[in-house]
Design a protein around this motif. Sequence first.
Motif, short mmCIF file in Angstrom:
data_model
loop_
_atom_site.label_atom_id
_atom_site.label_comp_id
_atom_site.label_asym_id
_atom_site.label_seq_id
_atom_site.Cartn_x
_atom_site.Cartn_y
_atom_site.Cartn_z
N PHE A 46 -61.07 -43.58 10.82
CA PHE A 46 -60.38 -44.67 11.50
C PHE A 46 -59.90 -45.66 10.46
N GLN A 47 -58.64 -46.06 10.57
CA GLN A 47 -58.07 -47.03 9.64
C GLN A 47 -57.40 -48.15 10.43
N ILE A 48 -57.51 -49.36 9.90
CA ILE A 48 -56.78 -50.47 10.50
C ILE A 48 -56.13 -51.28 9.39
N SER A 49 -54.89 -51.65 9.61
CA SER A 49 -54.12 -52.42 8.64
C SER A 49 -53.50 -53.63 9.33
N CYS A 50 -53.30 -54.69 8.57
CA CYS A 50 -52.58 -55.84 9.09
C CYS A 50 -51.62 -56.36 8.03
N TYR A 51 -50.45 -56.81 8.47
CA TYR A 51 -49.42 -57.28 7.55
C TYR A 51 -48.78 -58.53 8.13
#
Length: 341
Positions: A46-51
Motif C-alpha cells: 500500500f502506498q500513499i502520496s500527497c502533493y
Amino acid sequence: MKYFTHPKGIFEIKIPLDWHYKNEVAGYEDQSPFSFELFEEAKGCFQISCYHETEKPLNPTLPKHDYNTTNLKFIPAELPDSEFKILLWATIAGEYFFMAKYIYQPNEVDSKVVKEQLAKVESSLSTLMCLSPDRRELAIGFDRFEKFNASLAASFDLKNKAMENLSFIELIILSANQIDAYLRLCIVFKFQIIENTLLFKLEYLFQGEKDKPLIEKKVYDKAKDMNIISEAQHEKLYLLYDRRNKVVHRYIITDIKTKELLEIGYEYELLCEEVRLVLRSIEAEQFDKKIGYHGLKDPHRERDKNHVDELFLWLMINISIRSFIATYKTTANKSICNKEV
C-alpha cells in the motif's frame, strides 16, 4: 490501528497494526510515496502520496474536501501495467492532491490475503485527514513522542537480556539511557504545565542527524534548575556519569575491576527507579491540573488491548533495529570477562 503522520505534519492516517512502514525499514527516502506492507508474507504493498498544488496542479474533476476532515471521497481506478496489478484511489483535500495505490501480483487477484488487505486499505483511507497548517506542529510532536516512548519500551527488552546474560557494561549503558529518557520526559511535561500547552519541546525528544546534541549533563542541569530532581540526585547523576564513562572509555587503561561493574549497575538501577517515580508524579500532576498530554486521561489507568498491541508492535520494530547492536555489545562484554577481578 496505529497512526502514521507525514514527516511535516501534512496528513495523518491510521494503518493496520500488522503493517510496517517500508520506507523506514528498507532505507527509502522519508517522502512520497509512503509505503506499507505486512510484517510477514506480504502479498502486496500500500502506498500513499500527497502533493501540494504547486507541485501538481489540482484536477478539478476530483472530489475536494476541507482540511481536518475524514471519510474523504476517493475516485478509484486501475493503472495499466504489464507486470503488476495496480489499484488507484485519488482525491483532493485542502491544497493537496492525494493518491493511494495497492500493488500486487496479477496471479494473487483471488488470494484471500489480498482480499483482506484491500478491505484494510479501504478502512485505512477512511481515516485519512489532511491537517491545516495550524495543527501540524502538534501532530509532529505527538508522533515524535510516541516514537520516543517506543524506543524507551524497547530498551527494557535489551535491559532484561543484559541482566540474564550478566552483561554489566550493557546494563549500565541502558540504565543511563533510561534515566536520560525519564528526565527528558519530565522536562517536556513540566514545560507543558508551565506554558499550559499540548506542544512538546521536541529538542528533548528527538535529535536529527544535523541537530546540535543536547547532552546528558545539560539534561541533568535543566532538571535541577526546574526543581525536578534534588541537589543530591543531581550530584549522584554526575558521579555515576563519570564512573560510566570510565567503564566505557577507559576500562582497559585504568585499574577498574570487573566486580565494580555490578556495584555501578546497582547504583544506576536505584537512581533509575527514583527518577521514574519523579516522572510518575509529574504525569499525575498534569492529570490533576488538566494540563498537557496527560491532562485528559489518567496516565496510570489500565490500557485497552488495542493500545497494548500498538505499543508491542512499535516495540518489535525498535527491537529489530537494535538487535544487532545488542548482540555485538553482549559479545564484547563476554570477551573481557577474564579481566582481573
